[in-house]
Design an enzyme around this catalytic site. Structure first.
Site, PDB file in Angstrom:
ATOM      1  N   GLN A 129       0.825  -1.213   0.000  1.00 53.61           N
ATOM      2  CA  GLN A 129       0.000   0.000   0.000  1.00 53.61           C
ATOM      3  C   GLN A 129       0.864   1.270   0.000  1.00 53.61           C
ATOM      4  O   GLN A 129       0.755   2.130  -0.885  1.00 53.61           O
ATOM      5  CB  GLN A 129      -0.913   0.035   1.231  1.00 53.61           C
ATOM      6  CG  GLN A 129      -1.646   1.370   1.350  1.00 53.61           C
ATOM      7  CD  GLN A 129      -2.399   1.561   2.657  1.00 53.61           C
ATOM      8  OE1 GLN A 129      -3.618   1.517   2.658  1.00 53.61           O
ATOM      9  NE2 GLN A 129      -1.707   1.790   3.759  1.00 53.61           N
TER      10      GLN A 129
ATOM     11  N   SER B 212       6.094   2.013  13.773  1.00 51.49           N
ATOM     12  CA  SER B 212       4.638   1.847  13.881  1.00 51.49           C
ATOM     13  C   SER B 212       4.121   2.196  15.271  1.00 51.49           C
ATOM     14  O   SER B 212       4.807   1.993  16.283  1.00 51.49           O
ATOM     15  CB  SER B 212       4.321   0.374  13.587  1.00 51.49           C
ATOM     16  OG  SER B 212       3.030   0.042  14.042  1.00 51.49           O
TER      17      SER B 212
ATOM     18  N   GLU C  73       2.183   0.455  16.748  1.00 54.31           N
ATOM     19  CA  GLU C  73       2.143  -0.816  17.482  1.00 54.31           C
ATOM     20  C   GLU C  73       3.308  -0.928  18.465  1.00 54.31           C
ATOM     21  O   GLU C  73       3.291  -1.771  19.357  1.00 54.31           O
ATOM     22  CB  GLU C  73       2.166  -2.000  16.508  1.00 54.31           C
ATOM     23  CG  GLU C  73       0.844  -2.250  15.808  1.00 54.31           C
ATOM     24  CD  GLU C  73      -0.262  -2.677  16.766  1.00 54.31           C
ATOM     25  OE1 GLU C  73      -0.066  -3.638  17.519  1.00 54.31           O
ATOM     26  OE2 GLU C  73      -1.328  -2.034  16.770  1.00 54.31           O
TER      27      GLU C  73
ATOM     28  N   TYR D 281       4.870  -8.606  16.028  1.00 52.48           N
ATOM     29  CA  TYR D 281       5.051  -7.528  15.049  1.00 52.48           C
ATOM     30  C   TYR D 281       5.564  -6.265  15.731  1.00 52.48           C
ATOM     31  O   TYR D 281       6.531  -5.648  15.297  1.00 52.48           O
ATOM     32  CB  TYR D 281       3.718  -7.247  14.337  1.00 52.48           C
ATOM     33  CG  TYR D 281       3.758  -5.979  13.490  1.00 52.48           C
ATOM     34  CD1 TYR D 281       4.302  -5.990  12.218  1.00 52.48           C
ATOM     35  CD2 TYR D 281       3.262  -4.758  13.984  1.00 52.48           C
ATOM     36  CE1 TYR D 281       4.365  -4.826  11.447  1.00 52.48           C
ATOM     37  CE2 TYR D 281       3.321  -3.602  13.223  1.00 52.48           C
ATOM     38  CZ  TYR D 281       3.869  -3.648  11.960  1.00 52.48           C
ATOM     39  OH  TYR D 281       3.929  -2.485  11.208  1.00 52.48           O
TER      40      TYR D 281
HETATM   41  P1  NAP Z   1       1.866  -3.835   3.028  1.00 49.24           P
HETATM   42  O1  NAP Z   1       0.800  -3.309   2.123  1.00 49.24           O
HETATM   43  O2  NAP Z   1       1.622  -5.107   3.768  1.00 49.24           O
HETATM   44  O3  NAP Z   1       3.199  -3.988   2.158  1.00 49.24           O
HETATM   45  C1  NAP Z   1       4.307  -4.712   2.635  1.00 49.24           C
HETATM   46  C2  NAP Z   1       5.352  -4.797   1.543  1.00 49.24           C
HETATM   47  O4  NAP Z   1       6.468  -5.559   2.042  1.00 49.24           O
HETATM   48  C3  NAP Z   1       4.886  -5.498   0.268  1.00 49.24           C
HETATM   49  O5  NAP Z   1       5.434  -4.851  -0.844  1.00 49.24           O
HETATM   50  C4  NAP Z   1       5.504  -6.890   0.420  1.00 49.24           C
HETATM   51  O6  NAP Z   1       5.761  -7.548  -0.810  1.00 49.24           O
HETATM   52  C5  NAP Z   1       6.826  -6.517   1.078  1.00 49.24           C
HETATM   53  N1  NAP Z   1       7.459  -7.684   1.703  1.00 49.24           N
HETATM   54  C6  NAP Z   1       6.969  -8.476   2.680  1.00 49.24           C
HETATM   55  N2  NAP Z   1       7.825  -9.456   2.970  1.00 49.24           N
HETATM   56  C7  NAP Z   1       8.895  -9.284   2.155  1.00 49.24           C
HETATM   57  C8  NAP Z   1      10.103  -9.981   1.963  1.00 49.24           C
HETATM   58  N3  NAP Z   1      10.417 -11.086   2.668  1.00 49.24           N
HETATM   59  N4  NAP Z   1      10.985  -9.536   1.040  1.00 49.24           N
HETATM   60  C9  NAP Z   1      10.698  -8.438   0.301  1.00 49.24           C
HETATM   61  N5  NAP Z   1       9.549  -7.734   0.419  1.00 49.24           N
HETATM   62  C10 NAP Z   1       8.665  -8.154   1.341  1.00 49.24           C
HETATM   63  O7  NAP Z   1       2.244  -2.752   4.130  1.00 49.24           O
HETATM   64  P2  NAP Z   1       1.980  -1.168   4.134  1.00 49.24           P
HETATM   65  O8  NAP Z   1       0.663  -0.907   4.768  1.00 49.24           O
HETATM   66  O9  NAP Z   1       2.294  -0.610   2.796  1.00 49.24           O
HETATM   67  O10 NAP Z   1       3.076  -0.704   5.200  1.00 49.24           O
HETATM   68  C11 NAP Z   1       4.389  -0.329   4.789  1.00 49.24           C
HETATM   69  C12 NAP Z   1       5.320  -0.381   5.998  1.00 49.24           C
HETATM   70  O11 NAP Z   1       4.858   0.496   7.003  1.00 49.24           O
HETATM   71  C13 NAP Z   1       5.432  -1.752   6.666  1.00 49.24           C
HETATM   72  O12 NAP Z   1       6.738  -1.884   7.153  1.00 49.24           O
HETATM   73  C14 NAP Z   1       4.458  -1.670   7.823  1.00 49.24           C
HETATM   74  O13 NAP Z   1       4.834  -2.559   8.846  1.00 49.24           O
HETATM   75  C15 NAP Z   1       4.626  -0.223   8.225  1.00 49.24           C
HETATM   76  N6  NAP Z   1       3.474   0.424   8.838  1.00 49.24           N
HETATM   77  C16 NAP Z   1       2.263   0.416   8.233  1.00 49.24           C
HETATM   78  C17 NAP Z   1       1.200   1.097   8.809  1.00 49.24           C
HETATM   79  C18 NAP Z   1      -0.164   1.131   8.162  1.00 49.24           C
HETATM   80  O14 NAP Z   1      -1.128   1.483   8.835  1.00 49.24           O
HETATM   81  N7  NAP Z   1      -0.267   0.843   6.870  1.00 49.24           N
HETATM   82  C19 NAP Z   1       1.384   1.798  10.011  1.00 49.24           C
HETATM   83  C20 NAP Z   1       2.661   1.804  10.591  1.00 49.24           C
HETATM   84  C21 NAP Z   1       3.700   1.121   9.987  1.00 49.24           C
HETATM   85  P3  NAP Z   1       4.685  -8.566  -1.489  1.00 49.24           P
HETATM   86  O15 NAP Z   1       3.791  -7.684  -2.300  1.00 49.24           O
HETATM   87  O16 NAP Z   1       5.546  -9.469  -2.299  1.00 49.24           O
HETATM   88  O17 NAP Z   1       3.985  -9.265  -0.362  1.00 49.24           O
HETATM   89  O1  F7E Z   2      -6.613  -4.152  13.052  1.00 47.45           O
HETATM   90  C1  F7E Z   2      -9.469  -5.076  15.219  1.00 47.45           C
HETATM   91  C2  F7E Z   2      -8.101  -5.610  15.578  1.00 47.45           C
HETATM   92  O2  F7E Z   2      -5.468  -5.549  11.348  1.00 47.45           O
HETATM   93  C3  F7E Z   2      -7.143  -2.972  13.622  1.00 47.45           C
HETATM   94  C4  F7E Z   2      -0.959  -2.534  10.345  1.00 47.45           C
HETATM   95  O3  F7E Z   2      -0.858  -1.692   9.228  1.00 47.45           O
HETATM   96  O4  F7E Z   2      -1.631  -0.714  11.761  1.00 47.45           O
HETATM   97  C5  F7E Z   2      -2.019  -1.990  11.280  1.00 47.45           C
HETATM   98  O5  F7E Z   2      -2.163  -2.906  12.362  1.00 47.45           O
HETATM   99  C6  F7E Z   2      -8.007  -3.317  14.823  1.00 47.45           C
HETATM  100  C7  F7E Z   2      -7.359  -4.316  15.795  1.00 47.45           C
HETATM  101  O6  F7E Z   2      -4.577  -3.236  11.913  1.00 47.45           O
HETATM  102  C8  F7E Z   2     -11.012  -7.561  13.086  1.00 47.45           C
HETATM  103  O7  F7E Z   2      -8.187  -6.452  16.737  1.00 47.45           O
HETATM  104  C9  F7E Z   2     -11.548  -6.437  14.857  1.00 47.45           C
HETATM  105  O8  F7E Z   2      -7.585  -3.857  17.104  1.00 47.45           O
HETATM  106  O9  F7E Z   2      -6.627  -3.427  10.620  1.00 47.45           O
HETATM  107  P1  F7E Z   2      -5.846  -4.142  11.641  1.00 47.45           P
HETATM  108  P2  F7E Z   2      -3.546  -3.139  13.134  1.00 47.45           P
HETATM  109  O10 F7E Z   2      -3.431  -4.419  13.855  1.00 47.45           O
HETATM  110  O11 F7E Z   2      -3.897  -1.930  13.917  1.00 47.45           O
HETATM  111  C10 F7E Z   2      -0.398  -0.684  12.492  1.00 47.45           C
HETATM  112  C11 F7E Z   2      -0.122   0.742  12.889  1.00 47.45           C
HETATM  113  C12 F7E Z   2       0.714  -1.335  11.763  1.00 47.45           C
HETATM  114  O12 F7E Z   2       1.871  -0.963  11.908  1.00 47.45           O
HETATM  115  C13 F7E Z   2       0.396  -2.607  11.050  1.00 47.45           C
HETATM  116  O13 F7E Z   2       1.381  -2.893  10.055  1.00 47.45           O
HETATM  117  O14 F7E Z   2      -9.178  -3.969  14.352  1.00 47.45           O
HETATM  118  N1  F7E Z   2     -10.300  -6.051  14.491  1.00 47.45           N
HETATM  119  N2  F7E Z   2     -12.004  -7.366  14.000  1.00 47.45           N
HETATM  120  C14 F7E Z   2      -9.942  -6.724  13.404  1.00 47.45           C
HETATM  121  N3  F7E Z   2      -8.813  -6.677  12.671  1.00 47.45           N
HETATM  122  C15 F7E Z   2      -8.744  -7.465  11.566  1.00 47.45           C
HETATM  123  N4  F7E Z   2      -7.642  -7.424  10.797  1.00 47.45           N
HETATM  124  N5  F7E Z   2      -9.776  -8.321  11.240  1.00 47.45           N
HETATM  125  C16 F7E Z   2     -10.934  -8.403  11.961  1.00 47.45           C
HETATM  126  O15 F7E Z   2     -11.832  -9.169  11.634  1.00 47.45           O
END
Ligand code: NAP
Ligand code: F7E
Length: 341
Positions: free
Chosen positions: A13, A128, A130, A152
């Site tokens: 994403q 993050s 988290e 994580y």
């Molecule tokens: P995402 O959609 O899950 O994308 C993860 C990316 O990492 C994908 O391109 C995936 O490739 C790649 N990847 C996973 N395992 C890999 C491996 N072994 N080798 C090479 N590439 C690999 O995550 P996102 O939402 O864009 O988030 C980007 C970053 O920000 C992540 O580090 C996430 O933990 C962090 N983050 C996200 C959020 C959020 O709310 N979105 C918040 C805080 C931090 P494939 O397409 O091949 O799977």
């Molecule tokens: O869950 C609750 C679940 O999986 C949000 C990642 O991008 O943000 C993301 O992590 C909340 C949690 O995201 C379901 O228990 C309820 O409390 O969408 P999520 P996340 O765990 O907050 C952080 C900042 C990152 O860094 C991560 O990479 O929603 N929840 N019911 C559920 N969650 C999921 N997935 N599915 C359910 O059915």
């Protein structure tokens, strides 16, 4: 000459939104994708299909130091955004080992290769909210102690500390963004926001009737990914490397997200949402809300999307994506003599 950037996780994403944004600023964009993705781009490049002709993709994996080293040895980069990770918290409870391996060692590989080959390259690490986990104060800011609640979260604390250590020990320009949840129409389907909006679309179009969710009372600070990638870029343009919280400062429960998403489609979530214990986590981060005042003050960053803009865009996009399928199904039924509307 255009600045050259490397994005790990470009197929994800954030990687896709960041690539769009940096191309619009005139960057030469390179990305790392796994070999399996390169073999089947139609399936794995859905978020970057619109820009594959304008970027350079290198095959590599976070599980292999030689692959990361080789990519960095072949090109001189001005900036590196390390976004690749196993990013699904729930999965990290199922397989903490691979999450740790990819997220901790992968980050260490990127830092070590940059130090060895291009110590001047500026590097962003995707930290993050988290990492705050069982929160010690509300709202959470850069000085709030970490207390991760999942493998994580632990892996992200380790990545954060590695990044800080390379900065302090070797004088590298590397930093962490501590980003709260950010979403959008390109969000993975397993995350709760997209799970909700994609199922709302299916229910609206008569393709489903039920949505099974876990903890509806969990609260998150949800922003839009397009806003958050601007903040990543701003961080790397500062005179000194530093870490920043990026958040909207507003928190909503999963229940409120459901209520809003179903209402946009003219539906009542209470008619469709069922609680399923399977989706509860062994340890939960109940309330996350960020204080991004440092980013506002130093970077001049602020979000442009409201919660309601975000939910509306996601629901409308998911309905629009399904409508052609529905039309096709309907015309197939009609041409087969069906008459069920
Ligand atoms: P995402 O959609 O899950 O994308 C993860 C990316 O990492 C994908 O391109 C995936 O490739 C790649 N990847 C996973 N395992 C890999 C491996 N072994 N080798 C090479 N590439 C690999 O995550 P996102 O939402 O864009 O988030 C980007 C970053 O920000 C992540 O580090 C996430 O933990 C962090 N983050 C996200 C959020 C959020 O709310 N979105 C918040 C805080 C931090 P494939 O397409 O091949 O799977
Ligand atoms: O869950 C609750 C679940 O999986 C949000 C990642 O991008 O943000 C993301 O992590 C909340 C949690 O995201 C379901 O228990 C309820 O409390 O969408 P999520 P996340 O765990 O907050 C952080 C900042 C990152 O860094 C991560 O990479 O929603 N929840 N019911 C559920 N969650 C999921 N997935 N599915 C359910 O059915």
């Amino acid at each position: 000459m255009a600045p050259r950037v490397l994005i790990t996780g470009i197929t994800g994403q954030d990687g896709s939104y960041l690539a769009d944004y940096l191309l619009s600023l005139g960057y030469e964009v390179h990305g790392i994708a796994r070999r399996v993705a390169l073999e089947d781009p139609e399936r794995h490049f859905t978020r970057i299909l619109h820009l594959v002709d304008r970027i350079q993709i290198h095959s590599g994996s976070l599980e292999s130091y030689p692959s990361i080293f080789s990519i960095i040895s072949r090109n001189q980069f001005d900036e590196c955004y390390h976004l690749a990770a196993q990013s699904f918290v729930a999965e990290s409870f199922q397989d903490g080992f691979s999450t740790m391996n990819i997220n901790i060692n992968g980050t260490h590989y990127v830092l070590a290769a940059l130090k060895e080959l291009q110590p001047e390259c500026r590097m962003y690490f995707a930290g993050s909210s988290e990492m705050f986990g069982k929160v010690h104060e509300t709202p959470q800011r850069e000085t709030t102690p970490f207390h991760p609640r999942s493998p994580y979260g632990i892996s992200k604390v380790a990545g954060f500390e590695l990044t800080r250590n390379y900065r302090e020990a070797f004088g590298m320009f590397c930093l962490s963004g501590i980003l709260f949840n950010h979403e959008g129409p390109r969000r993975g389907f397993e995350f709760v926001t997209r799970k909700i909006t994609s199922t709302v679309a299916r229910i609206k179009l008569g393709l489903a009737n039920e949505l099974r969710l876990g903890n509806l009372e969990a609260k998150r600070d949800w922003g839009h990914a397009a806003d958050y990638v601007r903040a990543m870029h701003l961080m790397l343009q500062q005179p000194e490397p530093d870490d920043y919280v990026i958040a909207t400062g507003e928190t909503h429960s999963v229940r409120e997200f459901c209520e809003s998403a179903f209402a946009i489609a003219g539906l009542d979530y209470r008619d469709h949402v069922k609680i399923d214990k399977f989706f509860y986590r062994p340890a939960e981060t109940d309330l996350l809300v960020g204080d991004a005042s440092k980013a506002r003050r130093v970077l001049g960053w602020q979000p442009t999307y409201s919660f309601s803009d975000l939910v509306t865009e996601m629901v409308q996009s998911d309905i629009a994506a399904l409508e052609p399928n529905r039309r096709n199904e309907k015309s197939e039924r009609l041409s087969a003599g069906g008459n069920n509307g």
